[in-house]
Design a protein around this motif. Sequence first.
Motif: not given
Length: 561
Positions: A171-174, A153-154, A127-129, A177-178
């Motif tokens: 998905g996840t959003d950091t 990333s998702s 989840a790093f991109g 990422c969404v």
Amino acid sequence: MKLGKINVSTTKAWIIIGIGVAGVIILAETRRRRRRKTEAREDFGAFIERFELLPAPQPPPPAARQLLSGLNFAISDIFDVKEYVTGFGNPDWKRTHEPAGRTAVAVSSLLKNGATCIGKTVMDELAFGITGENLHHGTPNNPEMPSHVPGGSSSGSAVAVAAGLVDFALGTDTTGCVRIPGSCCGIIGFRPSHGVVSTVGVLSNSQSLDTVGWFARDPSILHHVGRILLQVSPVELRRTRRFIFADDCFQLSKVPKQKSVYVVNRSTENLSGYQPPKHMNIGQYIASNVPSLKGFHEPSSNLHHGTSTLKALSTVMLLLQRYEFKTNHEEWIKTVKPKLGPDISGRVLAAINTSNENIKTFYKVRIELRAALHNLLKDDGILVLPTIPDSMLKLNSSKNLFTEFHNQAFALLSIASMSGCCQVTVPLGKHDGSPISISFIASHGADKFLLDTILDIYSSLQEQANITSNSLPMQDIDGNIDTSELLKEKGNAAFKGRQWNKAVSYYSEAIKLNGTNATFYCNRAAAYLELGCFQQAEADCSQAILLDKKDIVGYRIYMKN
């Protein structure tokens, strides 16, 4: 020493056998690759693993039908599913971890309410991109623009929804990422308030920033999923809504304001409960209300006024992400030494080498920013800004283009990530062939209010976006005649002719196109004064002074009022 005779016929036979075996292997590999390409074309390369998790049985009549009955969904390779190994987008992670003992709470909630899960989707490693490109599993094909990355990333979850393979996806959003893939793939992407949706059974990148988000093409499905994951009542009293445009953020966008700001303004004109929109410089507001951010500014002549604050905010966000990622995964990285894609490898290395010198300040920025946005938005305000600066990158873009996009995108995305506020990205058609979107941010905990707003305004937004895309293009600021300036001149002519209402109308249209011009507000305030609309005049004067404290005309009108 005597050498034995070589049996030529035997050698030839072995050569022929070897060639035959090699041929079989090559043929099998060719067929396998063709099959994978065919499968990738069929599912746009969105899935890593296909399976079926059936929903809970429907309750017998006369009980109401389950809210998500008949809908199917996909999940990123970051959610636990009982008896499956969660891969985190990386084969080395999957190889070194055991099958999950239970299914993630968010996934279980959706299954209990009638939805069917059909598989796990591709994601950026760990989840790093932000591009959606994966060295091991490939890059899902963006259905809207095959030549461009889907965003990450998702990425796989966004592509599955955009391609119509599922009704919705998790998905996840950091750090975006969404929101990024939602914007790139032309669908709705929702990042909830931090901590309001359970992350039990979800692998963590950075726990202070991580959220479980979801995608949908239909706002009603987005809303239904929200009711389940947020555990909120379907009934809520109708509230008025205040749209506040972050004008400095729109300066980062290459999309003409006629296709973003103008569309949102037009969409609310015929809807009840929407106050006249306001404009502000959110960077200046954050600078004044988040004192802990001062030490992270990097003055640069290349940055727009106020943008340096957003750049500082994104710097803190990325430093916080690195610190927490290191805390969570340093031991595994150093022990396993996983094979990572070049971009991901660089991010992981930066995280592992980070220090904790300013960690207390990072958390202080979060607290101050959340309080500042709560004071600004309260329970009825919505901040409007671009989701990303421009259409997403093409596949295999140069490092310079990636760095430029990365910096500007994170300046926009850091507002919700660092404050923990909820944000939704909504598609608004296309510009130059690329999907464009707009984002709405509401206070922390106002998720139901934000989802209700999207449900209320979505069809109007799409209608206005279609009208704008099909109409003759307006001349923008870079043209010979600035449309907003033209409207101002028409307003001035109406003012001189003592046509006060007409003047207000022209100035209002000019403000919709360019909400950063203090003169437009001053002129409209003068027309309001002639009409005896003193509250509106005072509000316009205050906005003019906020935009330009040197605006003497604004002060004079303000004093006269």
